[in-house]
Design a protein around this motif. Structure first.
Motif, PDB file in Angstrom:
ATOM      1  N   THR A  40     -12.778 108.972 162.835  1.00  0.00           N
ATOM      2  CA  THR A  40     -12.216 108.106 161.805  1.00  0.00           C
ATOM      3  C   THR A  40     -13.358 107.548 160.979  1.00  0.00           C
ATOM      4  O   THR A  40     -14.293 106.945 161.526  1.00  0.00           O
ATOM      5  CB  THR A  40     -11.417 106.942 162.416  1.00  0.00           C
ATOM      6  OG1 THR A  40     -10.398 107.459 163.267  1.00  0.00           O
ATOM      7  CG2 THR A  40     -10.753 106.115 161.315  1.00  0.00           C
ATOM      8  N   GLY A  41     -13.308 107.756 159.654  1.00  0.00           N
ATOM      9  CA  GLY A  41     -14.338 107.250 158.755  1.00  0.00           C
ATOM     10  C   GLY A  41     -13.726 106.279 157.755  1.00  0.00           C
ATOM     11  O   GLY A  41     -12.767 106.640 157.064  1.00  0.00           O
ATOM     12  N   ILE A  42     -14.256 105.073 157.683  1.00  0.00           N
ATOM     13  CA  ILE A  42     -13.746 104.037 156.788  1.00  0.00           C
ATOM     14  C   ILE A  42     -14.783 103.792 155.694  1.00  0.00           C
ATOM     15  O   ILE A  42     -15.916 103.398 155.986  1.00  0.00           O
ATOM     16  CB  ILE A  42     -13.478 102.708 157.523  1.00  0.00           C
ATOM     17  CG1 ILE A  42     -12.795 102.968 158.879  1.00  0.00           C
ATOM     18  CG2 ILE A  42     -12.672 101.772 156.641  1.00  0.00           C
ATOM     19  CD1 ILE A  42     -11.446 103.576 158.771  1.00  0.00           C
ATOM     20  N   ALA A  43     -14.407 104.040 154.427  1.00  0.00           N
ATOM     21  CA  ALA A  43     -15.310 103.833 153.297  1.00  0.00           C
ATOM     22  C   ALA A  43     -14.999 102.500 152.631  1.00  0.00           C
ATOM     23  O   ALA A  43     -13.851 102.232 152.269  1.00  0.00           O
ATOM     24  CB  ALA A  43     -15.161 104.975 152.284  1.00  0.00           C
ATOM     25  N   TYR A  44     -16.037 101.666 152.466  1.00  0.00           N
ATOM     26  CA  TYR A  44     -15.894 100.327 151.899  1.00  0.00           C
ATOM     27  C   TYR A  44     -16.649 100.215 150.576  1.00  0.00           C
ATOM     28  O   TYR A  44     -17.668 100.896 150.376  1.00  0.00           O
ATOM     29  CB  TYR A  44     -16.473  99.273 152.854  1.00  0.00           C
ATOM     30  CG  TYR A  44     -15.814  99.178 154.201  1.00  0.00           C
ATOM     31  CD1 TYR A  44     -14.825  98.222 154.450  1.00  0.00           C
ATOM     32  CD2 TYR A  44     -16.191 100.014 155.245  1.00  0.00           C
ATOM     33  CE1 TYR A  44     -14.240  98.107 155.710  1.00  0.00           C
ATOM     34  CE2 TYR A  44     -15.599  99.904 156.511  1.00  0.00           C
ATOM     35  CZ  TYR A  44     -14.632  98.946 156.725  1.00  0.00           C
ATOM     36  OH  TYR A  44     -14.055  98.844 157.961  1.00  0.00           O
ATOM     37  N   ASP A  45     -16.190  99.308 149.714  1.00  0.00           N
ATOM     38  CA  ASP A  45     -16.973  98.967 148.535  1.00  0.00           C
ATOM     39  C   ASP A  45     -17.820  97.732 148.827  1.00  0.00           C
ATOM     40  O   ASP A  45     -17.815  97.209 149.953  1.00  0.00           O
ATOM     41  CB  ASP A  45     -16.075  98.772 147.297  1.00  0.00           C
ATOM     42  CG  ASP A  45     -15.117  97.585 147.431  1.00  0.00           C
ATOM     43  OD1 ASP A  45     -15.282  96.759 148.358  1.00  0.00           O
ATOM     44  OD2 ASP A  45     -14.189  97.488 146.600  1.00  0.00           O
ATOM     45  N   GLU A  46     -18.553  97.251 147.821  1.00  0.00           N
ATOM     46  CA  GLU A  46     -19.462  96.121 148.014  1.00  0.00           C
ATOM     47  C   GLU A  46     -18.729  94.856 148.460  1.00  0.00           C
ATOM     48  O   GLU A  46     -19.273  94.015 149.169  1.00  0.00           O
ATOM     49  CB  GLU A  46     -20.229  95.844 146.720  1.00  0.00           C
ATOM     50  CG  GLU A  46     -21.344  96.841 146.431  1.00  0.00           C
ATOM     51  CD  GLU A  46     -22.563  96.642 147.303  1.00  0.00           C
ATOM     52  OE1 GLU A  46     -22.588  95.643 148.058  1.00  0.00           O
ATOM     53  OE2 GLU A  46     -23.474  97.479 147.242  1.00  0.00           O
ATOM     54  N   ALA A  47     -17.483  94.716 148.037  1.00  0.00           N
ATOM     55  CA  ALA A  47     -16.707  93.517 148.380  1.00  0.00           C
ATOM     56  C   ALA A  47     -16.063  93.612 149.756  1.00  0.00           C
ATOM     57  O   ALA A  47     -15.377  92.683 150.187  1.00  0.00           O
ATOM     58  CB  ALA A  47     -15.633  93.278 147.323  1.00  0.00           C
ATOM     59  N   GLY A  48     -16.264  94.732 150.460  1.00  0.00           N
ATOM     60  CA  GLY A  48     -15.676  94.903 151.778  1.00  0.00           C
ATOM     61  C   GLY A  48     -14.266  95.452 151.754  1.00  0.00           C
ATOM     62  O   GLY A  48     -13.591  95.507 152.787  1.00  0.00           O
ATOM     63  N   ARG A  49     -13.792  95.884 150.581  1.00  0.00           N
ATOM     64  CA  ARG A  49     -12.452  96.450 150.462  1.00  0.00           C
ATOM     65  C   ARG A  49     -12.480  97.919 150.876  1.00  0.00           C
ATOM     66  O   ARG A  49     -13.386  98.662 150.500  1.00  0.00           O
ATOM     67  CB  ARG A  49     -11.950  96.310 149.025  1.00  0.00           C
ATOM     68  CG  ARG A  49     -10.511  96.741 148.826  1.00  0.00           C
ATOM     69  CD  ARG A  49     -10.094  96.592 147.376  1.00  0.00           C
ATOM     70  NE  ARG A  49     -10.869  97.476 146.509  1.00  0.00           N
ATOM     71  CZ  ARG A  49     -10.458  97.901 145.322  1.00  0.00           C
ATOM     72  NH1 ARG A  49      -9.289  97.493 144.850  1.00  0.00           N
ATOM     73  NH2 ARG A  49     -11.219  98.697 144.596  1.00  0.00           N
ATOM     74  N   VAL A  50     -11.480  98.367 151.640  1.00  0.00           N
ATOM     75  CA  VAL A  50     -11.413  99.759 152.075  1.00  0.00           C
ATOM     76  C   VAL A  50     -10.900 100.628 150.935  1.00  0.00           C
ATOM     77  O   VAL A  50      -9.858 100.345 150.327  1.00  0.00           O
ATOM     78  CB  VAL A  50     -10.501  99.910 153.309  1.00  0.00           C
ATOM     79  CG1 VAL A  50     -10.288 101.385 153.646  1.00  0.00           C
ATOM     80  CG2 VAL A  50     -11.098  99.180 154.502  1.00  0.00           C
ATOM     81  N   LEU A  51     -11.644 101.698 150.646  1.00  0.00           N
ATOM     82  CA  LEU A  51     -11.282 102.631 149.584  1.00  0.00           C
ATOM     83  C   LEU A  51     -10.606 103.878 150.131  1.00  0.00           C
ATOM     84  O   LEU A  51      -9.696 104.426 149.495  1.00  0.00           O
ATOM     85  CB  LEU A  51     -12.528 103.039 148.791  1.00  0.00           C
ATOM     86  CG  LEU A  51     -13.378 101.892 148.222  1.00  0.00           C
ATOM     87  CD1 LEU A  51     -14.610 102.468 147.533  1.00  0.00           C
ATOM     88  CD2 LEU A  51     -12.551 101.050 147.269  1.00  0.00           C
ATOM     89  N   ASP A  52     -11.059 104.324 151.284  1.00  0.00           N
ATOM     90  CA  ASP A  52     -10.578 105.593 151.852  1.00  0.00           C
ATOM     91  C   ASP A  52     -10.697 105.541 153.366  1.00  0.00           C
ATOM     92  O   ASP A  52     -11.674 105.015 153.901  1.00  0.00           O
ATOM     93  CB  ASP A  52     -11.413 106.762 151.293  1.00  0.00           C
ATOM     94  CG  ASP A  52     -11.217 108.050 152.059  1.00  0.00           C
ATOM     95  OD1 ASP A  52     -10.053 108.460 152.246  1.00  0.00           O
ATOM     96  OD2 ASP A  52     -12.226 108.664 152.474  1.00  0.00           O
ATOM     97  N   VAL A  53      -9.682 106.063 154.042  1.00  0.00           N
ATOM     98  CA  VAL A  53      -9.735 106.247 155.492  1.00  0.00           C
ATOM     99  C   VAL A  53      -9.575 107.736 155.775  1.00  0.00           C
ATOM    100  O   VAL A  53      -8.585 108.348 155.359  1.00  0.00           O
ATOM    101  CB  VAL A  53      -8.624 105.465 156.220  1.00  0.00           C
ATOM    102  CG1 VAL A  53      -8.669 105.749 157.722  1.00  0.00           C
ATOM    103  CG2 VAL A  53      -8.763 103.968 155.964  1.00  0.00           C
ATOM    104  N   ALA A  54     -10.556 108.318 156.431  1.00  0.00           N
ATOM    105  CA  ALA A  54     -10.511 109.732 156.801  1.00  0.00           C
ATOM    106  C   ALA A  54     -10.265 109.856 158.293  1.00  0.00           C
ATOM    107  O   ALA A  54     -10.961 109.227 159.099  1.00  0.00           O
ATOM    108  CB  ALA A  54     -11.816 110.424 156.429  1.00  0.00           C
ATOM    109  N   VAL A  55      -9.265 110.646 158.673  1.00  0.00           N
ATOM    110  CA  VAL A  55      -8.974 110.914 160.082  1.00  0.00           C
ATOM    111  C   VAL A  55      -9.119 112.422 160.278  1.00  0.00           C
ATOM    112  O   VAL A  55      -8.348 113.200 159.716  1.00  0.00           O
ATOM    113  CB  VAL A  55      -7.552 110.455 160.474  1.00  0.00           C
ATOM    114  CG1 VAL A  55      -7.278 110.775 161.939  1.00  0.00           C
ATOM    115  CG2 VAL A  55      -7.387 108.963 160.210  1.00  0.00           C
TER     116      VAL A  55
END
Length: 249
Positions: free
Chosen positions: A217-232
């Protein structure tokens, strides 16, 4: 005393044998029934079961012992730790470039895509959304075409609007979001777990049902800590390993 019976595995000579054996035995331990015995067969018996040398088997067992899944007692034998089934997954922190490199170099088939209600498994990452864009892809070895992993991505709708599906066949999602869509990806958190192949994964990756796989599971965040994409992603256990390098500086 009856011994625990591990699953079998077809070994791939391209990967270290001790690693494949340790991952297979690890998956068997984590997927065991509470009624299964805790005592493992002897090193010699396990080596014969997997078709490897005793030295290879010993190295595989040491890996599991270091992880806390088993304990070894002189003259008594090797035993599964009773709470091993609730062990924590391995968590990795990687750079964006490292993740792009990890996911590159494969053929890719887009199986399906569209909008859907946020699935239960990722709701914690998208508390502000009702729907997400979903993409399901099958990846394979460039030379042989053999399937190696299948991936589901859950992407924020405003980013998905700018994704060209043709790019997803050429590039990893991380690269598409960062370099083509222009998403501000500041960090990615990875989680890797050993699991057993479910019917869908067994069919797509052409592996036996309940054979060992790596669940990523890969969680991609922006600078503000918001999740942009979750890869499973479900990787074939006989084709992949994950290595972590820590910089002490």
């Amino acid at each position: 005393m009856t011994s625990f019976a591990p699953d079998s595995i077809v070994l791939n000579r391209k990967l270290p044998l001790w690693y494949q054996v340790s991952q297979s035995l690890r998956a068997s331990i984590l997927g065991r029934s509470s009624r299964d015995p805790l005592r493992l067969p002897t090193e010699e018996q396990l080596a014969g079961h997997y078709g490897v040398s005793v030295l290879t088997m010993r190295q595989a067992l040491k890996e599991l012992e270091d992880e806390g899944l088993i304990s070894r007692h002189r003259r008594r034998g090797t035993f599964i730790e009773p709470d091993a089934q609730r062990g924590a997954p391995v968590r990795l922190l990687g750079s964006v470039d490292a993740i792009v490199a990890q996911q590159s170099g494969m053929t890719t088939e887009l199986l399906d895509h569209g909008s859907a209600p946020v699935p239960a498994e990722v709701t914690e990452y998208f508390p502000d959304l009702v729907e997400v864009a979903t993409y399901h892809r099958l990846r394979g070895d460039e030379e042989t075409g053999e399937p190696t992993n299948h991936a589901r991505n859950y992407v924020r709708p405003e980013l998905a609007e700018r994704i060209d599906l043709r790019d997803l066949v050429r590039w990893p999602m991380t690269k598409v979001l960062r370099d083509i869509v222009g998403a501000d990806i500041s960090r990615i958190t990875d989680t890797v777990q050993a699991r057993l192949a479910d019917p869908e994964t067994s069919r797509l990756l052409r592996v036996p049902l309940l054979s060992p796989i790596l669940h990523y599971t890969g969680i991609a965040y922006d600078e503000a800590g918001r999740v942009l994409d979750v890869a499973v992603i479900h990787y074939r256990g006989d084709r992949f390993s994950f290595t972590v390098t820590l910089d002490a500086t």
